[in-house]
Design a protein around this motif. Sequence first.
Motif, PDB file in Angstrom:
ATOM      1  N   GLU A 244       0.923  -1.450  -0.067  1.00 56.10           N
ATOM      2  CA  GLU A 244       0.141  -0.086  -0.094  1.00 56.10           C
ATOM      3  C   GLU A 244       1.366   1.110  -0.058  1.00 56.10           C
ATOM      4  O   GLU A 244       0.552   2.255  -0.220  1.00 56.10           O
ATOM      5  CB  GLU A 244      -1.035   0.001   1.415  1.00 56.10           C
ATOM      6  CG  GLU A 244      -0.009  -0.137   2.582  1.00 56.10           C
ATOM      7  CD  GLU A 244      -1.163  -0.023   3.953  1.00 56.10           C
ATOM      8  OE1 GLU A 244      -0.491   0.012   4.506  1.00 56.10           O
ATOM      9  OE2 GLU A 244      -2.138  -1.278   3.722  1.00 56.10           O
ATOM     10  N   TRP A 245       2.094   1.455   0.068  1.00 50.88           N
ATOM     11  CA  TRP A 245       3.108   2.576   0.367  1.00 50.88           C
ATOM     12  C   TRP A 245       3.973   2.522  -0.550  1.00 50.88           C
ATOM     13  O   TRP A 245       4.016   3.869  -1.340  1.00 50.88           O
ATOM     14  CB  TRP A 245       4.114   2.445   1.603  1.00 50.88           C
ATOM     15  CG  TRP A 245       3.588   2.334   2.771  1.00 50.88           C
ATOM     16  CD1 TRP A 245       3.316   1.200   3.879  1.00 50.88           C
ATOM     17  CD2 TRP A 245       2.791   3.753   3.605  1.00 50.88           C
ATOM     18  NE1 TRP A 245       2.548   1.547   4.908  1.00 50.88           N
ATOM     19  CE2 TRP A 245       2.692   2.716   4.551  1.00 50.88           C
ATOM     20  CE3 TRP A 245       3.233   4.800   3.114  1.00 50.88           C
ATOM     21  CZ2 TRP A 245       2.058   3.936   5.818  1.00 50.88           C
ATOM     22  CZ3 TRP A 245       2.423   5.696   4.505  1.00 50.88           C
ATOM     23  CH2 TRP A 245       1.853   5.375   5.487  1.00 50.88           C
TER      24      TRP A 245
ATOM     25  N   SER B  37       2.415   2.994  -3.848  1.00 53.51           N
ATOM     26  CA  SER B  37       1.957   4.062  -4.501  1.00 53.51           C
ATOM     27  C   SER B  37       2.128   5.459  -3.957  1.00 53.51           C
ATOM     28  O   SER B  37       2.230   6.412  -4.336  1.00 53.51           O
ATOM     29  CB  SER B  37       0.161   4.074  -4.547  1.00 53.51           C
ATOM     30  OG  SER B  37       0.036   2.767  -4.978  1.00 53.51           O
ATOM     31  N   PHE B  38       2.298   5.544  -2.876  1.00 51.10           N
ATOM     32  CA  PHE B  38       2.097   5.973  -1.912  1.00 51.10           C
ATOM     33  C   PHE B  38       3.847   7.336  -2.423  1.00 51.10           C
ATOM     34  O   PHE B  38       4.020   8.289  -2.948  1.00 51.10           O
ATOM     35  CB  PHE B  38       2.293   7.334  -0.451  1.00 51.10           C
ATOM     36  CG  PHE B  38       2.452   7.768   0.329  1.00 51.10           C
ATOM     37  CD1 PHE B  38       1.813   9.010  -0.418  1.00 51.10           C
ATOM     38  CD2 PHE B  38       3.082   7.547   0.900  1.00 51.10           C
ATOM     39  CE1 PHE B  38       1.486  10.230   0.745  1.00 51.10           C
ATOM     40  CE2 PHE B  38       3.510   9.037   1.829  1.00 51.10           C
ATOM     41  CZ  PHE B  38       2.962  10.598   1.706  1.00 51.10           C
TER      42      PHE B  38
ATOM     43  N   ASP C 160       5.795   6.531  -5.314  1.00 50.98           N
ATOM     44  CA  ASP C 160       5.334   6.833  -6.750  1.00 50.98           C
ATOM     45  C   ASP C 160       4.847   8.383  -6.677  1.00 50.98           C
ATOM     46  O   ASP C 160       5.228   9.015  -7.743  1.00 50.98           O
ATOM     47  CB  ASP C 160       4.704   6.231  -7.347  1.00 50.98           C
ATOM     48  CG  ASP C 160       5.416   4.988  -7.517  1.00 50.98           C
ATOM     49  OD1 ASP C 160       6.517   4.486  -7.104  1.00 50.98           O
ATOM     50  OD2 ASP C 160       4.491   3.370  -7.441  1.00 50.98           O
ATOM     51  N   LEU C 161       4.239   8.533  -5.602  1.00 50.74           N
ATOM     52  CA  LEU C 161       3.568  10.506  -5.816  1.00 50.74           C
ATOM     53  C   LEU C 161       4.272  10.676  -5.772  1.00 50.74           C
ATOM     54  O   LEU C 161       4.462  12.011  -6.416  1.00 50.74           O
ATOM     55  CB  LEU C 161       2.256   9.479  -5.072  1.00 50.74           C
ATOM     56  CG  LEU C 161       1.394  11.566  -5.187  1.00 50.74           C
ATOM     57  CD1 LEU C 161       1.029  11.939  -6.172  1.00 50.74           C
ATOM     58  CD2 LEU C 161       0.907  11.757  -4.128  1.00 50.74           C
ATOM     59  N   LEU C 162       5.072  11.007  -4.859  1.00 53.85           N
ATOM     60  CA  LEU C 162       6.385  11.560  -3.905  1.00 53.85           C
ATOM     61  C   LEU C 162       6.960  12.386  -4.948  1.00 53.85           C
ATOM     62  O   LEU C 162       7.698  13.142  -4.985  1.00 53.85           O
ATOM     63  CB  LEU C 162       6.510  11.332  -2.557  1.00 53.85           C
ATOM     64  CG  LEU C 162       5.629  11.613  -0.816  1.00 53.85           C
ATOM     65  CD1 LEU C 162       6.712  10.922  -0.007  1.00 53.85           C
ATOM     66  CD2 LEU C 162       5.756  12.098  -1.111  1.00 53.85           C
TER      67      LEU C 162
END
Length: 61
Positions: free
Chosen positions: A4-5, A7-8, A10-12
């Motif tokens: 779950e982390w 995607s986060f 990747d966004l950062l």
Amino acid sequence: MRDEWSSFADLLADLITKYAAEIDIDSLPDPDMSASPPQKETIMDFSVNSAALEVENELAA
């Protein structure tokens, strides 16, 4: 396997890449590594004093 982390993260990474020029990261000062973290006693004193103030405020109310 992606968790779950991922995607986060990747966004950062995408945001940093996108706005790196505007942020101008290279011109930021280096962090002050000479400052030592607060001592355990200082943290404990703050916690005890904060808890005592909360109790006093509750009793006064």
